[in-house]
Design a protein around this motif. Structure first.
Motif, short mmCIF file in Angstrom:
data_model
loop_
_atom_site.label_atom_id
_atom_site.label_comp_id
_atom_site.label_asym_id
_atom_site.label_seq_id
_atom_site.Cartn_x
_atom_site.Cartn_y
_atom_site.Cartn_z
N GLU A 120 0.84 -1.18 0.16
CA GLU A 120 0.01 -0.05 -0.08
C GLU A 120 0.75 1.03 0.03
O GLU A 120 0.61 2.18 -0.76
N SER A 121 1.95 1.48 0.78
CA SER A 121 2.64 2.57 0.93
C SER A 121 3.46 2.85 -0.36
O SER A 121 3.42 3.91 -0.88
N LEU A 122 3.86 1.67 -0.94
CA LEU A 122 4.61 1.82 -2.36
C LEU A 122 3.84 2.14 -3.41
O LEU A 122 4.21 3.04 -4.26
N PHE A 123 2.42 1.85 -3.48
CA PHE A 123 1.56 2.27 -4.32
C PHE A 123 1.15 3.71 -4.30
O PHE A 123 1.16 4.45 -5.16
N THR A 124 0.89 3.92 -2.87
CA THR A 124 0.41 5.42 -2.64
C THR A 124 1.63 6.31 -2.95
O THR A 124 1.19 7.21 -3.81
N ALA A 125 2.71 6.06 -3.06
CA ALA A 125 4.01 6.79 -3.21
C ALA A 125 3.87 7.28 -4.82
O ALA A 125 4.05 8.08 -5.24
N LEU A 126 3.89 5.66 -5.56
CA LEU A 126 3.89 6.10 -6.94
C LEU A 126 2.43 6.80 -7.43
O LEU A 126 2.61 7.91 -8.48
N ALA A 127 1.53 6.48 -7.04
CA ALA A 127 0.30 7.23 -7.47
C ALA A 127 0.36 8.83 -7.08
O ALA A 127 -0.03 9.45 -8.03
N GLY A 146 -3.78 -0.07 -9.84
CA GLY A 146 -3.15 0.69 -10.62
C GLY A 146 -3.68 1.32 -11.74
O GLY A 146 -3.64 2.40 -12.43
N LEU A 147 -4.84 0.56 -11.88
CA LEU A 147 -5.86 1.07 -13.26
C LEU A 147 -6.09 2.69 -12.86
O LEU A 147 -6.66 3.26 -13.76
N ALA A 148 -6.40 2.89 -11.60
CA ALA A 148 -6.89 4.27 -11.02
C ALA A 148 -5.95 5.19 -11.59
O ALA A 148 -6.30 6.14 -11.87
N VAL A 149 -4.53 5.09 -11.53
CA VAL A 149 -3.76 5.88 -11.72
C VAL A 149 -3.73 6.16 -13.41
O VAL A 149 -3.65 7.36 -13.80
N ALA A 150 -3.73 4.86 -14.09
CA ALA A 150 -3.84 5.04 -15.52
C ALA A 150 -4.97 5.98 -15.93
O ALA A 150 -4.98 6.78 -16.88
N ALA A 151 -6.04 5.64 -15.18
CA ALA A 151 -7.32 6.49 -15.85
C ALA A 151 -7.07 7.78 -15.43
O ALA A 151 -7.64 8.74 -16.28
N VAL A 207 -10.74 11.30 -10.71
CA VAL A 207 -11.03 10.22 -11.37
C VAL A 207 -10.17 9.17 -10.76
O VAL A 207 -10.72 7.96 -10.35
N TYR A 208 -8.89 9.34 -10.28
CA TYR A 208 -8.13 8.43 -9.25
C TYR A 208 -8.93 8.02 -8.13
O TYR A 208 -9.04 6.79 -7.92
N THR A 209 -9.40 9.09 -7.29
CA THR A 209 -10.17 8.65 -6.16
C THR A 209 -11.44 8.03 -6.46
O THR A 209 -11.68 6.80 -5.70
N GLY A 210 -12.01 8.24 -7.45
CA GLY A 210 -13.33 7.58 -7.60
C GLY A 210 -13.16 5.84 -8.03
O GLY A 210 -13.79 5.30 -7.62
N VAL A 211 -12.30 5.81 -8.89
CA VAL A 211 -11.72 4.62 -9.31
C VAL A 211 -11.31 3.65 -8.15
O VAL A 211 -11.84 2.56 -7.76
N VAL A 212 -10.40 4.14 -7.20
CA VAL A 212 -10.11 3.49 -6.06
C VAL A 212 -11.25 3.08 -5.13
O VAL A 212 -11.36 2.09 -4.71
N LEU A 213 -12.21 4.24 -4.88
CA LEU A 213 -13.32 3.84 -3.93
C LEU A 213 -14.13 2.87 -4.57
O LEU A 213 -14.59 1.99 -3.95
N ALA A 214 -14.42 3.00 -5.84
CA ALA A 214 -15.24 2.06 -6.43
C ALA A 214 -14.80 0.43 -6.54
O ALA A 214 -15.47 -0.46 -6.15
N LEU A 215 -13.45 0.32 -6.60
CA LEU A 215 -12.73 -1.04 -6.86
C LEU A 215 -12.53 -1.45 -5.36
O LEU A 215 -13.01 -2.78 -5.10
N LEU A 221 -7.52 -1.38 1.72
CA LEU A 221 -7.68 -1.14 0.27
C LEU A 221 -8.14 0.15 0.13
O LEU A 221 -7.74 0.82 -1.15
N LEU A 222 -8.80 1.01 1.02
CA LEU A 222 -9.37 2.58 0.56
C LEU A 222 -8.04 3.27 1.13
O LEU A 222 -8.07 4.71 0.80
#
Length: 388
Positions: A159-166, A195-200, A318-326, A340-341
């Motif tokens: 989670e920390s690694l992903f959040t840093a990259l995002a 990671g789909l959220a960041v690409a979106a 867009v990023y926040t919406g996709v993360v929340l939805a997934l 996950l949130l």
């Protein structure tokens, strides 16, 4: 007469220096949480370090780092838990740490999590400062630090690694650095499925900026290929891993969904989660938990809508919406949903603005109180029987 009145203003301090108060506050909160965890775990005869590095998902990551992919567990009910469900960037970094330093894979995972959490805090400050100013940036970092599940930020989890990259990818979008944004989005896509959220977010912001440039009849500040390169890079990480899993399993592009199905995890629009929440109201003690879940989901939706009303940049929405939805619409692992949130940090910005509007003494008092509560809850949660 001097030229003081016409002298150019001093350049702003470097971003790291501006972020120093946020990073110091973040480190203090993390130290508090780890200290409380150590005391709590010792009282229960457990090792806090083992809980952080050698339990649950961290074991799967370390196994991939040491032996590569191919391990699976077949449960009595027929479910198949495959390590292909875990994206590869964290195991790659664990293997690198094990190779270049005298660290076990678990130790390397802990080191990656520690460094990544600081990078994430810095990135969150950078994004919030860019949109709302430095004081909101500090408050946003502290709010992310004191999340009830913030102890995960110190685990050998991704989670920390992903959040840093995002966070840094979103900052690159906000500052027009499209190739950097795309590269970081691709790395985020190699870290977690979300990671789909960041690409979106990169794609939404890129397309919007292109449309705005054409409507205004202006030339972009950067060559057109910069933006195009960023858009092309953004989905490569997640798409590449998913396609590789499909080839390895022989099930084609949908092979990764089959792997997730073996863990009883999928996307059902929130139906299973709604049934889980409704089931909490079957008896009185659990009804309190059900009420808490309803309030929590309502709060997340309200914060997201508030972000829309406050005109957050499209990339953040867009990023926040996709993360929340997934996270909310996944069909399993309901106890892990708070974790996950956690990468949906822009949802904290309305609260950060409110906290920044308080007097300094009051905001410090509120943050300190929530930090203590978070530390106690994190220790209790991590010493529980199930995975976070």
């Amino acid at each position: 007469m001097t030229d003081l009145a016409t002298r150019a203003p001093a350049p702003p301090a470097p971003l790291l220096r501006r972020a120093a108060p946020a990073l110091l506050g973040y480190a203090a909160v993390r130290a508090l949480c780890l200290a409380v965890l150590a005391v709590w775990s010792a009282a229960r005869g457990k090792s806090a370090y083992t809980l952080l590095t050698e339990r649950w998902d961290s074991l799967w990551y370390a196994r991939v780092a040491g032996s590569g992919y191919g391990y699976e567990v077949r449960l009595p009910n027929g479910d198949v838990h495959s390590d292909l469900a875990f994206f590869p960037l964290l195991p790659w970094l664990e293997r690198l740490g094990h190779t270049v330093a005298p660290l076990s894979y678990a130790d390397a995972g802990f080191a990656v999590g520690l460094l990544a959490s600081l990078a994430a805090a810095w990135g969150i400050f950078a994004v919030a400062e860019r949109v709302y100013g430095p004081r909101v940036g500090v408050c946003a970092v502290l709010l992310w630090a004191v999340l009830p599940v913030g102890i995960v930020q110190s685990m050998a989890y991704s989670e920390s690694l992903f959040t840093a990259l995002a966070a840094w990818s979103l900052y690159a979008v906000l500052t027009g650095r499209w190739p950097v944004a795309g590269l970081l989005a691709a790395l985020a896509g190699l870290t977690r499925p979300v990671g789909l959220a960041v690409a979106a977010a990169v794609w939404a912001a890129g397309v919007l900026s292109l449309v705005q440039d054409r409507r205004a009849g202006r030339s972009p500040d950067l060559p057109a290929w910069h933006r195009l390169l960023g858009l092309l890079l953004a989905p490569l990480g997640a798409a590449g891993y998913v396609l590789w899993v499909g080839r390895r399993t022989g099930r084609g592009p949908l092979g990764y969904l089959d792997v997730q199905a073996g863990w009883r995890n999928g996307f059902d629009g929130g139906y299973a989660f709604a049934r889980f929440v409704a089931g909490r109201f079957a008896s009185f003690p659990s009804a309190l938990a059900g009420t808490g879940l309803v309030v929590g989901v309502a709060l997340l939706i309200w914060l997201y809508v508030t972000g829309v009303r406050q005109r957050q940049p499209l990339a953040l929405l867009v990023y926040t919406g996709v993360v929340l939805a997934l996270a909310l619409c996944a069909s399993s692992y309901f106890g892990s949903k708070p974790r996950l949130l956690m990468p949906a940090f822009p949802v904290l910005f309305p609260l950060a603005r409110a906290l920044a509007g308080l007097r300094l003494s009051r905001s410090v008092l509120v943050t300190a109180g929530v930090a203590v509560a978070s530390a106690v809850y994190g220790a209790f949660w991590l010493n529980g029987s199930g995975p976070p």
